[in-house]
Design a protein around this motif. Structure first.
Motif, mmCIF file in Angstrom:
data_model
loop_
_atom_site.group_PDB
_atom_site.id
_atom_site.type_symbol
_atom_site.label_atom_id
_atom_site.label_comp_id
_atom_site.label_asym_id
_atom_site.label_seq_id
_atom_site.Cartn_x
_atom_site.Cartn_y
_atom_site.Cartn_z
ATOM 1 N N GLN A 199 1.631 12.309 -9.393
ATOM 2 C CA GLN A 199 0.520 13.640 -9.661
ATOM 3 C C GLN A 199 1.516 14.571 -9.585
ATOM 4 O O GLN A 199 1.183 15.531 -9.691
ATOM 5 N N CYS A 200 3.307 14.304 -8.673
ATOM 6 C CA CYS A 200 3.474 15.967 -7.979
ATOM 7 C C CYS A 200 4.524 15.810 -9.004
ATOM 8 O O CYS A 200 4.791 17.317 -8.915
ATOM 9 N N PHE A 201 4.895 15.195 -10.259
ATOM 10 C CA PHE A 201 5.750 15.513 -11.304
ATOM 11 C C PHE A 201 6.560 15.411 -11.744
ATOM 12 O O PHE A 201 5.457 14.504 -12.309
ATOM 13 N N ASP A 202 7.037 16.216 -12.843
ATOM 14 C CA ASP A 202 6.618 15.588 -14.310
ATOM 15 C C ASP A 202 8.856 14.823 -14.351
ATOM 16 O O ASP A 202 9.344 15.520 -13.847
ATOM 17 N N GLY A 203 8.551 13.814 -15.481
ATOM 18 C CA GLY A 203 9.570 13.159 -15.617
ATOM 19 C C GLY A 203 10.412 14.134 -16.621
ATOM 20 O O GLY A 203 9.637 13.022 -17.963
ATOM 21 N N ARG A 204 11.474 14.088 -16.827
ATOM 22 C CA ARG A 204 12.085 14.262 -18.263
ATOM 23 C C ARG A 204 13.366 13.694 -18.489
ATOM 24 O O ARG A 204 14.221 13.265 -17.622
ATOM 25 N N ARG A 243 0.537 -1.468 0.276
ATOM 26 C CA ARG A 243 0.276 0.115 0.159
ATOM 27 C C ARG A 243 0.972 1.301 -0.066
ATOM 28 O O ARG A 243 0.547 2.064 -0.528
ATOM 29 N N VAL A 244 2.350 1.355 0.957
ATOM 30 C CA VAL A 244 2.983 2.575 0.632
ATOM 31 C C VAL A 244 3.565 3.211 -0.708
ATOM 32 O O VAL A 244 3.613 3.745 -1.050
ATOM 33 N N VAL A 245 3.888 1.607 -1.353
ATOM 34 C CA VAL A 245 4.735 1.351 -2.095
ATOM 35 C C VAL A 245 3.884 2.577 -3.093
ATOM 36 O O VAL A 245 3.806 3.156 -3.981
ATOM 37 N N SER A 246 2.736 1.836 -3.288
ATOM 38 C CA SER A 246 1.374 2.500 -3.984
ATOM 39 C C SER A 246 1.520 4.101 -3.522
ATOM 40 O O SER A 246 0.937 4.667 -5.106
ATOM 41 N N LEU A 247 1.194 3.997 -2.729
ATOM 42 C CA LEU A 247 0.883 5.659 -2.651
ATOM 43 C C LEU A 247 2.044 6.168 -3.134
ATOM 44 O O LEU A 247 1.889 7.404 -3.289
ATOM 45 N N THR A 248 2.869 5.569 -2.694
ATOM 46 C CA THR A 248 4.478 6.961 -2.724
ATOM 47 C C THR A 248 3.983 7.378 -4.405
ATOM 48 O O THR A 248 4.730 8.451 -5.102
ATOM 49 N N LEU A 249 4.361 5.739 -5.744
ATOM 50 C CA LEU A 249 3.943 5.638 -6.778
ATOM 51 C C LEU A 249 3.398 6.771 -6.982
ATOM 52 O O LEU A 249 3.260 7.255 -8.591
ATOM 53 N N GLY A 250 1.734 7.445 -6.646
ATOM 54 C CA GLY A 250 1.056 7.505 -7.163
ATOM 55 C C GLY A 250 1.184 9.342 -6.846
ATOM 56 O O GLY A 250 1.225 9.375 -7.444
ATOM 57 N N SER A 251 2.232 9.242 -5.911
ATOM 58 C CA SER A 251 2.279 10.751 -5.231
ATOM 59 C C SER A 251 3.236 11.516 -5.933
ATOM 60 O O SER A 251 3.491 12.229 -6.598
#
Length: 117
Positions: free
Chosen positions: A71-76, A60-68
């Protein structure tokens, strides 16, 4: 649902010499000068009484962290080269060449940080 009979697998005399005796070296995937023995057993420390008590919390923590992060960062991508999708060695199919990304914060991160203060 798959129910694995780990006891029967670990007691199989065709796979193990003296299967009724516990020998820790059996659980080493690769011993000195040997090939991998991972095919002889299935997750010996992840089922039954030896299961990790924090596995569900970690999932659960890994899925919440990955979702955050999504949601909060763009990857280039750092480089202009095409992404190499070749597979490396390993059970989890890692990439042969690691993908390098630069994380850029989205405007929503300010709202997330401010709401937690």
């Amino acid at each position: 649902m798959v129910i694995v009979n780990a006891w029967a697998i670990h007691q199989d005399p065709s796979l193990w010499v003296d299967p009724t005796t516990f020998k820790l070296e059996r659980f080493e995937v690769v011993g000195p000068g040997e090939e991998s023995r991972a095919h002889k057993f299935i997750m010996p420390f992840e089922i039954g009484r030896r299961a990790c008590p924090g596995a569900l919390l970690a999932q659960r923590v890994v899925s919440l962290t990955l979702g955050s992060l999504i949601q909060c960062f763009d990857g280039r991508r750092v480089s202009k080269e095409a992404v190499d999708m070749a597979e490396g060695k390993g059970v989890t199919m890692p990439k042969a060449v690691a993908l390098e990304l630069m994380c850029i914060a989205r405007p929503i991160i300010q709202k997330v940080v401010q709401s937690n203060e």
